[in-house]
Design a protein around this motif. Sequence first.
Motif, PDB file in Angstrom:
ATOM      1  N   PRO A  16       0.816  -1.216   0.000  1.00  0.00           N
ATOM      2  CA  PRO A  16       0.000   0.000   0.000  1.00  0.00           C
ATOM      3  C   PRO A  16       0.845   1.260   0.000  1.00  0.00           C
ATOM      4  N   GLU A  17       0.269   2.304  -0.510  1.00  0.00           N
ATOM      5  CA  GLU A  17       0.950   3.603  -0.537  1.00  0.00           C
ATOM      6  C   GLU A  17       1.002   4.227   0.862  1.00  0.00           C
ATOM      7  N   ASN A  18       0.064   3.849   1.719  1.00  0.00           N
ATOM      8  CA  ASN A  18      -0.054   4.433   3.050  1.00  0.00           C
ATOM      9  C   ASN A  18       0.984   3.807   3.987  1.00  0.00           C
ATOM     10  N   LEU A  23       2.078  -2.959   9.317  1.00  0.00           N
ATOM     11  CA  LEU A  23       1.765  -4.377   9.436  1.00  0.00           C
ATOM     12  C   LEU A  23       1.331  -4.954   8.093  1.00  0.00           C
ATOM     13  N   LYS A  24       0.569  -4.197   7.331  1.00  0.00           N
ATOM     14  CA  LYS A  24       0.146  -4.644   5.998  1.00  0.00           C
ATOM     15  C   LYS A  24       1.371  -4.811   5.091  1.00  0.00           C
ATOM     16  N   ILE A  25       2.312  -3.879   5.163  1.00  0.00           N
ATOM     17  CA  ILE A  25       3.523  -3.997   4.358  1.00  0.00           C
ATOM     18  C   ILE A  25       4.327  -5.218   4.787  1.00  0.00           C
ATOM     19  N   TRP A  26       4.407  -5.461   6.098  1.00  0.00           N
ATOM     20  CA  TRP A  26       5.095  -6.655   6.601  1.00  0.00           C
ATOM     21  C   TRP A  26       4.423  -7.925   6.060  1.00  0.00           C
ATOM     22  N   GLU A  27       3.103  -7.974   6.083  1.00  0.00           N
ATOM     23  CA  GLU A  27       2.385  -9.163   5.595  1.00  0.00           C
ATOM     24  C   GLU A  27       2.655  -9.390   4.105  1.00  0.00           C
ATOM     25  N   GLU A  28       2.671  -8.329   3.323  1.00  0.00           N
ATOM     26  CA  GLU A  28       2.982  -8.461   1.892  1.00  0.00           C
ATOM     27  C   GLU A  28       4.432  -8.880   1.694  1.00  0.00           C
ATOM     28  N   PHE A  29       5.324  -8.334   2.509  1.00  0.00           N
ATOM     29  CA  PHE A  29       6.731  -8.714   2.418  1.00  0.00           C
ATOM     30  C   PHE A  29       6.898 -10.204   2.725  1.00  0.00           C
ATOM     31  N   LYS A  30       6.207 -10.707   3.734  1.00  0.00           N
ATOM     32  CA  LYS A  30       6.303 -12.130   4.084  1.00  0.00           C
ATOM     33  C   LYS A  30       5.835 -13.018   2.927  1.00  0.00           C
ATOM     34  N   LEU A  31       4.736 -12.640   2.294  1.00  0.00           N
ATOM     35  CA  LEU A  31       4.254 -13.415   1.141  1.00  0.00           C
ATOM     36  C   LEU A  31       5.295 -13.411   0.028  1.00  0.00           C
ATOM     37  N   PHE A  32       5.858 -12.244  -0.226  1.00  0.00           N
ATOM     38  CA  PHE A  32       6.888 -12.104  -1.252  1.00  0.00           C
ATOM     39  C   PHE A  32       8.126 -12.936  -0.900  1.00  0.00           C
ATOM     40  N   ALA A  33       8.504 -12.961   0.365  1.00  0.00           N
ATOM     41  CA  ALA A  33       9.699 -13.683   0.807  1.00  0.00           C
ATOM     42  C   ALA A  33       9.575 -15.187   0.572  1.00  0.00           C
ATOM     43  N   TYR A  61      16.132   3.340  11.802  1.00  0.00           N
ATOM     44  CA  TYR A  61      15.788   2.613  10.581  1.00  0.00           C
ATOM     45  C   TYR A  61      15.239   1.246  10.950  1.00  0.00           C
ATOM     46  N   TYR A  62      14.163   0.865  10.282  1.00  0.00           N
ATOM     47  CA  TYR A  62      13.426  -0.385  10.536  1.00  0.00           C
ATOM     48  C   TYR A  62      13.204  -0.994   9.162  1.00  0.00           C
ATOM     49  N   ASP A  63      13.877  -2.103   8.875  1.00  0.00           N
ATOM     50  CA  ASP A  63      14.056  -2.529   7.485  1.00  0.00           C
ATOM     51  C   ASP A  63      13.788  -4.018   7.295  1.00  0.00           C
ATOM     52  N   PHE A  64      12.931  -4.335   6.313  1.00  0.00           N
ATOM     53  CA  PHE A  64      12.705  -5.714   5.852  1.00  0.00           C
ATOM     54  C   PHE A  64      13.451  -5.837   4.529  1.00  0.00           C
ATOM     55  N   VAL A  65      14.308  -6.859   4.407  1.00  0.00           N
ATOM     56  CA  VAL A  65      15.177  -6.972   3.235  1.00  0.00           C
ATOM     57  C   VAL A  65      15.098  -8.375   2.647  1.00  0.00           C
ATOM     58  N   ARG A  66      14.992  -8.430   1.336  1.00  0.00           N
ATOM     59  CA  ARG A  66      15.172  -9.695   0.616  1.00  0.00           C
ATOM     60  C   ARG A  66      16.451  -9.540  -0.184  1.00  0.00           C
TER      61      ARG A  66
END
Length: 138
Positions: A16-18, A23-33, A61-66
């Motif tokens: 999402p742009e927001n 948490l929504k971004i984290w959930e999308e990141f997990k699916l992508f991972a 900084y709080y970062d989810f990385v693939r």
Amino acid sequence: MITIANAENYLKSRIPENIDNMLKIWEEFKLFAKEDVIGEEEKAILFQCGVYNFTEEKLFYYDFVRQFTDEVDGCIQQLHCEFVFEPVKELNKLEASEWYFDTDGEIEDFFNEIENLEEFKIPMNYTPLRFNFYQEEV
């Protein structure tokens, strides 16, 4: 079909742009991972956070990385979902760097471990200054 070259656009279309909905971004990141990426030598995921001075100003900084290692040329790229915060007192004390590689076992176990970390939970209570989404060669 996801490739290293189109991974950034693929994930960007799903988040999402927001930036308030971390948490929504984290959930999308997990699916992508969990998805396979063509040309990727191994699956590597990183959760990291801490106060750093990357821009002449100390920020949290709080970062989810693939991370992608190209199986042909060994080139390494990282796709970041990075939230930036004011380093308020509660965030100032947090620091983490947790890696997952596909040889480490189940990715769901890694996600559960991350979600139980105070370093993961506490920043969810704050509003980020900005959200940086980018892929870079390292």
